[in-house]
Write an enzyme that holds these catalytic residues in place. Structure first.
Site, PDB file in Angstrom:
ATOM      1  N   ALA A   1      -7.458  29.489  32.867  1.00 59.81           N
ATOM      2  CA  ALA A   1      -7.715  30.916  33.128  1.00 59.81           C
ATOM      3  C   ALA A   1      -8.642  31.487  32.061  1.00 59.81           C
ATOM      4  CB  ALA A   1      -6.403  31.690  33.145  1.00 59.81           C
ATOM      5  N   ASP A   2      -9.271  32.587  32.414  1.00 57.70           N
ATOM      6  CA  ASP A   2     -10.094  33.334  31.461  1.00 57.70           C
ATOM      7  C   ASP A   2      -9.991  34.812  31.793  1.00 57.70           C
ATOM      8  OD1 ASP A   2     -12.236  32.957  29.250  1.00 57.70           O
ATOM      9  OD2 ASP A   2     -13.095  34.460  30.599  1.00 57.70           O
ATOM     10  N   THR A   3      -9.807  35.621  30.759  1.00 56.64           N
ATOM     11  CA  THR A   3      -9.683  37.069  30.931  1.00 56.64           C
ATOM     12  C   THR A   3     -10.805  37.767  30.188  1.00 56.64           C
ATOM     13  OG1 THR A   3      -7.279  36.917  31.134  1.00 56.64           O
ATOM     14  CG2 THR A   3      -8.179  39.079  30.558  1.00 56.64           C
TER      15      THR A   3
END
Length: 192
Positions: free
Chosen positions: A74-76
């Site tokens: 994931a990446d935010t």
């Protein structure tokens, strides 16, 4: 919760993502070994950066996946007033970011990639967060006490600044923490 005979690997060192998966009662292990460099060109549309980073982390995983393994990456990213706010480099950068979001609406975009040996899917979720106008002393207090240097946008919704500064949220709370739990669950169910 068991996903049949599948073994989930969370390829993230984020304690918040780990907490979310634990809260979903998913059985998983964490493995952060990765060769991916988090870089992107200036021509990439801001909204596409998290998906690009999430896919890169997935394919940068240090080994081939086993037959029954599912990898989750994931990446935010925080977008405010046309600027991409990643993780702050230092105290001054964290203060700069919090001054930018103070009194303004910003977007939090998290992209998640789910991959096994044969399939891959990437999805994104967006939440909108509105902070009240923060005093400089409040910003400095938060940065000095909580040291938010590993957090996109220099804040964590579940810490002091979230309790005292956020006046409105539109979208998933857990997305703002770093993993859109509802979407992840739906996609995992489809995936298996």
């Amino acid at each position: 919760m068991e996903l049949k005979d599948k073994k989930i690997i969370l390829a993230s060192g984020s304690p918040r993502r780990k907490e979310i998966l634990e809260g979903m009662d998913l059985c998983f292990e964490t493995d952060t070994r990765n060769s991916f460099k988090e870089e992107f060109g200036p021509d990439i549309p801001h909204e596409e950066i998290p998906a690009l980073m999430s896919r890169g982390k997935s394919h940068g995983f240090h080994r081939e996946l086993g037959e029954n393994e599912i990898l989750v990456t994931a990446d935010t990213m925080v977008l405010c007033r046309g600027q991409v706010l990643g993780k702050p480099k230092d105290r001054e950068d964290a203060i700069r970011m919090l001054k930018l979001i103070s009194g303004h609406l910003h977007r939090v975009i998290t992209a998640v990639t789910i991959r096994d040996r044969e399939h891959e899917t990437t999805f994104s979720d967006t939440s909108y967060v509105h902070f009240r106008e923060l005093e400089n002393s409040e910003i400095e207090y938060y940065v000095d006490r909580y040291r938010p240097y590993d957090k996109a946008g220099a804040y964590a919704i579940q810490e002091w600044i979230g309790y005292t500064g956020i006046i409105k949220i539109d979208g998933s709370y857990y997305n703002i923490m770093g993993l859109p739990a509802h979407r992840l669950y739906e996609e995992l169910m489809k995936f298996i």
